[in-house]
Write a protein that holds these residues in place. Sequence first.
Motif, PDB file in Angstrom:
ATOM      1  N   MET A 285       0.908  -1.061   0.039  1.00  0.00           N
ATOM      2  CA  MET A 285       0.006   0.073   0.035  1.00  0.00           C
ATOM      3  C   MET A 285       0.965   1.319  -0.029  1.00  0.00           C
ATOM      4  O   MET A 285       1.816   1.404   0.740  1.00  0.00           O
ATOM      5  CB  MET A 285      -0.788   0.291   1.099  1.00  0.00           C
ATOM      6  CG  MET A 285      -2.006  -1.046   1.438  1.00  0.00           C
ATOM      7  SD  MET A 285      -3.245  -0.975   0.305  1.00  0.00           S
ATOM      8  CE  MET A 285      -4.320   0.257   1.191  1.00  0.00           C
TER       9      MET A 285
ATOM     10  N   THR B  13       0.643   5.926  -0.598  1.00  0.00           N
ATOM     11  CA  THR B  13      -0.102   6.919  -0.665  1.00  0.00           C
ATOM     12  C   THR B  13       0.305   7.883  -1.629  1.00  0.00           C
ATOM     13  O   THR B  13       1.733   8.051  -1.662  1.00  0.00           O
ATOM     14  CB  THR B  13       0.099   7.685   0.842  1.00  0.00           C
ATOM     15  OG1 THR B  13      -0.322   6.766   1.874  1.00  0.00           O
ATOM     16  CG2 THR B  13      -0.664   8.855   0.866  1.00  0.00           C
TER      17      THR B  13
ATOM     18  N   LEU C 148      -4.540   9.854  -1.628  1.00  0.00           N
ATOM     19  CA  LEU C 148      -5.091   8.447  -2.002  1.00  0.00           C
ATOM     20  C   LEU C 148      -4.228   7.575  -1.629  1.00  0.00           C
ATOM     21  O   LEU C 148      -2.865   7.614  -1.918  1.00  0.00           O
ATOM     22  CB  LEU C 148      -5.589   8.341  -3.577  1.00  0.00           C
ATOM     23  CG  LEU C 148      -6.400   9.229  -4.172  1.00  0.00           C
ATOM     24  CD1 LEU C 148      -6.455   8.910  -5.486  1.00  0.00           C
ATOM     25  CD2 LEU C 148      -7.622   9.270  -3.352  1.00  0.00           C
ATOM     26  N   THR C 149      -4.689   6.573  -0.825  1.00  0.00           N
ATOM     27  CA  THR C 149      -4.013   5.495  -0.612  1.00  0.00           C
ATOM     28  C   THR C 149      -4.366   4.002  -1.377  1.00  0.00           C
ATOM     29  O   THR C 149      -5.577   3.928  -1.450  1.00  0.00           O
ATOM     30  CB  THR C 149      -4.261   4.730   0.938  1.00  0.00           C
ATOM     31  OG1 THR C 149      -3.735   5.905   1.720  1.00  0.00           O
ATOM     32  CG2 THR C 149      -3.326   3.620   1.416  1.00  0.00           C
ATOM     33  N   SER C 150      -3.265   3.572  -2.114  1.00  0.00           N
ATOM     34  CA  SER C 150      -3.494   2.433  -3.193  1.00  0.00           C
ATOM     35  C   SER C 150      -2.536   1.301  -3.225  1.00  0.00           C
ATOM     36  O   SER C 150      -1.659   1.721  -3.117  1.00  0.00           O
ATOM     37  CB  SER C 150      -3.627   3.351  -4.632  1.00  0.00           C
ATOM     38  OG  SER C 150      -3.847   2.280  -5.650  1.00  0.00           O
ATOM     39  N   GLU C 151      -2.929   0.098  -3.752  1.00  0.00           N
ATOM     40  CA  GLU C 151      -2.013  -0.755  -3.984  1.00  0.00           C
ATOM     41  C   GLU C 151      -1.500  -0.843  -5.259  1.00  0.00           C
ATOM     42  O   GLU C 151      -0.686  -1.496  -5.425  1.00  0.00           O
ATOM     43  CB  GLU C 151      -2.918  -2.129  -3.701  1.00  0.00           C
ATOM     44  CG  GLU C 151      -3.528  -2.563  -2.469  1.00  0.00           C
ATOM     45  CD  GLU C 151      -4.171  -3.886  -2.572  1.00  0.00           C
ATOM     46  OE1 GLU C 151      -4.416  -4.562  -3.481  1.00  0.00           O
ATOM     47  OE2 GLU C 151      -4.624  -4.163  -1.334  1.00  0.00           O
ATOM     48  N   GLU C 152      -2.096  -0.042  -6.299  1.00  0.00           N
ATOM     49  CA  GLU C 152      -1.297   0.202  -7.549  1.00  0.00           C
ATOM     50  C   GLU C 152      -0.221   1.148  -7.444  1.00  0.00           C
ATOM     51  O   GLU C 152       0.021   1.904  -6.506  1.00  0.00           O
ATOM     52  CB  GLU C 152      -2.500   0.712  -8.589  1.00  0.00           C
ATOM     53  CG  GLU C 152      -3.868  -0.146  -8.522  1.00  0.00           C
ATOM     54  CD  GLU C 152      -3.360  -1.389  -9.365  1.00  0.00           C
ATOM     55  OE1 GLU C 152      -2.577  -1.385  -9.823  1.00  0.00           O
ATOM     56  OE2 GLU C 152      -4.480  -2.378  -9.072  1.00  0.00           O
TER      57      GLU C 152
ATOM     58  N   THR D 120      -2.287   5.383 -10.678  1.00  0.00           N
ATOM     59  CA  THR D 120      -3.215   6.101  -9.971  1.00  0.00           C
ATOM     60  C   THR D 120      -3.162   7.349 -10.617  1.00  0.00           C
ATOM     61  O   THR D 120      -4.490   7.932 -10.774  1.00  0.00           O
ATOM     62  CB  THR D 120      -2.741   6.159  -8.346  1.00  0.00           C
ATOM     63  OG1 THR D 120      -2.523   4.830  -8.043  1.00  0.00           O
ATOM     64  CG2 THR D 120      -3.728   6.962  -7.678  1.00  0.00           C
TER      65      THR D 120
END
Length: 197
Positions: free
Chosen positions: A1, A3, A15-19, A24
Motif C-alpha cells: 500500500m 499514498t 489517496l492510498t492505493s495498492e496500484e 493512479t
Amino acid sequence: MATYKVVIMGKEYVLTSEENKDYTERLAAALDKRIKDMRARFSSLSITDCAVLTALDCMDELGQANRNIDNIRTQIKDYVDDAGRARNQATGAQREIKILKERVEQLEKELAERTNFSAMNNVGEAVSAEDILKGDIKAAIGETSEPEAVHAENNAQRRSIQDSPYMRSYEQAMNKRPADGAAGGARFSGNDQGNNK
C-alpha cells in the motif's frame, strides 16, 4: 500500500492505493478530464453535479463491460462444449474406421485363402476371385439366398469342367466322328437326298 497525491478539478486529494503511482495518476487525470468535459457541456451544473453524472457514466460503462465479459464467457463455454462434442464424434469415427479396416483385412485374408485353395484345386472347385468377392458382398448385405448361392456354385463348377482340357479333347473327338448312316465320313445335304430316290 502506498499514498499518493492527485489533483482533480483543482482540488488536491491524498489517496492510498495498492496500484503504482503512474497508474493512479492516470486514473485521476482521466477523471479530471471527464468532469471538465461534463462541466463544459452543462455550464449551469455545479462541480458536484458533474462529478455525480460522470460517476453514473462510469458505472454504466462498467455494467456494459461486465455484460460483455459474461457474453464472452458464455461463448467460450459454447465453444468448449462444441469442441467436446466434435472430439467425441471424431473418437467414434476413428473407432468405426478401425473396425472397418479390421473387417477389410479379414475379408482380404479370406479371399487370399480361397484363391490359394482354388488354385490348388484345378478340377470342379475352381472359382474366380471375382465370384468369391461378389458372393461375399451379397452375403454381407443379405441379398443372397441359399438356393442362389448353390446355383452360383454349380455354375462355377460347370464352367470349370467345361474349361478343362479333358472336356475339350472329348468335344474335338465327337466333332470328328462320322454322322450316322454316312459311309467313310461323307455327309449328305438335303439336295443330295432329293436326288437319290
